[in-house]
Enzyme design. Sequence first.
Site, mmCIF file in Angstrom:
data_model
loop_
_atom_site.group_PDB
_atom_site.id
_atom_site.type_symbol
_atom_site.label_atom_id
_atom_site.label_comp_id
_atom_site.label_asym_id
_atom_site.label_seq_id
_atom_site.Cartn_x
_atom_site.Cartn_y
_atom_site.Cartn_z
ATOM 1 N N GLN A 104 -13.516 5.835 13.755
ATOM 2 C CA GLN A 104 -13.031 5.433 15.075
ATOM 3 C C GLN A 104 -11.510 5.544 15.154
ATOM 4 O OE1 GLN A 104 -16.236 1.887 15.434
ATOM 5 N NE2 GLN A 104 -14.846 1.957 17.187
ATOM 6 N N ARG A 150 -18.280 -4.264 19.922
ATOM 7 C CA ARG A 150 -18.148 -4.036 21.366
ATOM 8 C C ARG A 150 -17.310 -5.114 22.043
ATOM 9 N NH1 ARG A 150 -22.235 -0.447 24.713
ATOM 10 N NH2 ARG A 150 -20.864 -0.028 26.442
ATOM 11 N N CYS A 151 -16.183 -5.439 21.424
ATOM 12 C CA CYS A 151 -15.259 -6.351 22.086
ATOM 13 C C CYS A 151 -13.890 -6.122 21.473
ATOM 14 C CB CYS A 151 -15.672 -7.806 21.911
ATOM 15 S SG CYS A 151 -15.454 -8.470 20.255
ATOM 16 N N GLU A 157 -16.126 -2.839 26.900
ATOM 17 C CA GLU A 157 -16.590 -4.001 26.167
ATOM 18 C C GLU A 157 -16.815 -5.222 27.044
ATOM 19 O OE1 GLU A 157 -14.400 -2.500 22.134
ATOM 20 O OE2 GLU A 157 -13.312 -3.790 23.475
#
Lengths: 808, 284
Positions: free
Chosen positions: A239, A386-387, A762
């Site tokens: 990522q 996802r945050c 997110e």
Amino acid sequence: MKDEVTREERIDNLKGMGCSRKRVEDARFTQGKGNYVDDIKLDGMLFGDFVRSPYAHARIKSIDTAAALKVPGVLAVLTAADLEPLGLHWMPTLAGDKQMVLADGKVLFQGQEVAYVVAEDRYAAADGIEAVEVDYEELTVLVNPFESLQSDIILREDLVAEDGSIPAGAHGPRKHHNHIFTWDAGDKLPTEEVIANAEVVAEESMYYHRTHPCPLETCGCVASMDKVNGKLTLWGTFQAPHAIRTVVSLISGIEEHNIRVVSPDIGGGFGNKVGAYPGYVCSVVASIVTGKPVKWIEDRMDNLMTTAFARDYHMTGKISATKDGKITGLKCHVTADHGGFDACADPTKFPAGFMNICTGSYDIPTAYLEVDGVYTNKAPGGVSYRCSFRVTEAVYFIERMIEVLAIELNMDSAELRRINFIKKEQFPYTAALGWEYDSGDYHTAWDKALKTVDYDGLRAEQTKRVEDFKAGKTRTLMGIGLSFFTEIVGAGPVKNCDILGLGMFDSCEIRIHPTGSAIARLGTISQGQGHATTFAQILASEIGLPADSITVEEGDTDTAPYGLGTYGSRSTPVAGAATAMAGRKIRAKAQMIAAYLLEVHDNDVEFDVDRFIVKGAPEKFKTMKEIAFAAYNQAIPGIEPGLEAVSYYDPPNMTYPFGAYVCVMDIDVDTGVTEIRRFYALDDCGTRINPMIIEGQVHGGLTEALAVALGQEIAYDDMGNCKTGTLMDFFLPTAWEVPNYETDFTVTPSPHHPIGAKGVGESPHVGGVPCFSNAVQDAFRPFGNRHTNMPHDHWRIWKMANELGLHD
Amino acid sequence: MIPAAFEYYRPQDMAGVFAILQEHGDDARVMAGGHSLIPMMKLRMADVPHLIDLQDVGGMSDVTIVSHEVRIGAMVTQADIIDNTELTAVVPILREAALQIADPQVRYMGTVGGNIANGDPGNDMPGLMQCMDATFTLVGPNGERGVQARDFYEAAYITAREDDEILTAVTIPLHSGGYAYEKQKRKIGDYATAAAAVQITKDNGSCASAAIAMTNLSDTPVYSEAAGVALVGGTLDDTSLKASVAAMLNDIDPTEDNRGPIAFKKHVAGVILRRAIERAWSRT
């Protein structure tokens, strides 16, 4: 340009910002033509895989590789002893700790990497793994962080001095040999004083369980060391490819220009692919040793059991208010279970991420947060699933505290939220724990949400349902889940955000080709977010060339400008800003060229959709396509040929997307089965670049929120055995389990972002988890439920009902 | 998730299957759809040096319906069951149950015979077959025999089938009356938290007969004769339903797993059975 083309048509032709342009990536993904790491096949490529520990805590007495080396096709077996001379048996983590690459005398979690078998193919590697004999001496296992902090058992002997003292860690003094750090924010004494003297105080403890991002594609890499030119190429599920390049250089000693890191197509990341894993290091070493490319790909169990987990926060809160419901103070303590190594992926100065956004969307004058990190015998990680860094935990905490306070006040929680929201005119708003919220209009969003779902009607229906239940007419309860969240994304300003010393700016480089098409390269990397689609739209609007004529390329460190990658919803806030700024540099030069071509002064032309026009004489113009060609074929006095620009963008602040969610759920009290009747999600992510992609992101984030709230967990037994290592037991929702989502929006642009965008990927997860959980808890509120921990799977909901005496 | 090396065989007839079984004994196993065995091999929990794929052996993919019974070949897939309208017309509970097994992809490969013969307590077909009083046809080197579904299951993965026998077909007597297959699971693809198969007949407003079997609540499927008996003669009022549930609870022996603790499973088993009975009764 023909006269019959209207200005509106020219705008439409660009497919710029605000257009639901179809994703350009999908042609290859839907046809099976994506190029993922495991699709890479090189001549002579070898395969590596791990011998993993069956125990959560054990000393390694010996490792015998003789039999494995006799397995046909097995070429080498690496152990810590082989890596030690290279200084690679341990590696630094993103959190300032270090982590064993291969077990160095002991193992600290089940599934830990013990030896690395290199073979001609996967099958031989798997057979070789079976043949490695490891003699373990089992040690007492600590899976509970509170017990760990009391225990005499030392998990990390490497972090205890010879005289038995506990040296400070990367984040300051440590209280115990299994303690990692204490981190705090806010004012302790004033907060305690406010709470002590408050009219009403609500107190609650909650556990945000351990879970896992579980991307569809697991982690993996291919390392290829070219011994002739000394260049290492590393393809992987990264990522943050540039950060990986720097890390590889720092730990291997290979100069950074001799390392090329490539992230090809990535099948979902959700934070799982931010960190560095032993598989990467071992594959690089194996390639250097053998001179051949080496591939390592996790299977699903490896991924769930050993790569970065998320959450695992034990949170205790106190919230105080006047008897009218005006919140006066908030205190939060977290015991954070980090597993065997502290491998959290957070900006360096934030060992608990942005947990200090836990005052949420509310005007809370006084607050204090304290976080203690603890070692246990569980897998390392602690990533932001996802945050943005720990924001999910923060929002869950405050949205549960609001509900608990509403119970204490005997008040409707929608109203309690309304009277405590930060008001529109208070922005920019500095919260008690330090963050400056850039913008917001919470009341408008909340009112719109409640009106759309007919909140009062829902409450009336719920009241009737409770009556019917008590009268024995139904066994189904109805829950109304509310959540209002504020995210903090777009990390971040270099002055306070770095990872391993690398400032968290991002970048974009644009080259306009002579015929009026372009390529843009960014420091981010899409994992399914649709960057190639949306960044081209930003540019289309900024430089007036059609999005369809703009290629967006990411992920190759040899060609892309340096950037910190994609996670924490930072791509649009940071790289999106860089893209707009680079586009504006292009436009500035184009303006000079246009003025020259139109034979007027620079200030006498202005940009209009896809062209520069002479002010007051729009019939006199040069299109961007014409200007692009001129940049390459005309000798213009005082202007260099070509049309290129690069921008490195250091954001002045984070962005603060927000949203209002409502979930209506029916719950079978006897079986614990839930049915989501309605889910309404209003998101305000500022300027909307591609509404279709935003909706897709909201659907995805809500689905992962549903998973976490209703069953998804990484669970361990007392011996540290992971009980959820397959998709049979680890809940990954399918289309079958997912309800229809209603999406809605308001638009409050970010005042400091060049195009006003805030990021959205997110938000739905951050806001969704408390919304689903609140729906479950709300259904049982009339029967005395105050707080019950997630996940709310069937048996735990049944247990709630059972403990509240709702069964015969 | 990579199996140990194995030899793969694809014999064309039953004689070929038996020849390989005789040669390799315990080291050989037959495979129908493979959706239980292959994952176990990949996890290296099943060691099968000689794997015999039954796909090319003919004669096991037919569904034959006669006046009083149906015969279903062992290689008939769950998807075949779902799509077979003639079969659904006479044994509708089969389709109702098959639709609750795994997911569509698995159902294209997973077979009736594999589901029955594997002896996995989580499989849905064994309890269903017990409820319907099916007979399994076992073919061995010395010929053919029939075993009642209700006598077939001994413990988890241990059945009345001998190692050198192949389950080739099931024969199901046709039932009149109402039916229901009720299953609670955590998500699509999951095994049952609790499942109940019910066949029931009505005569003059009261229950004439009832057959009840439960799934994934013991180390075998549980045919609860007592639970059925408790309903016979009654009008399925609350008292008889409670008696049936109590009888069933006496026959099951669930264990704790990630689906929940024993008390929960027993509670859900009772709820599921009650719903199955009520739905079956409504269809009489």
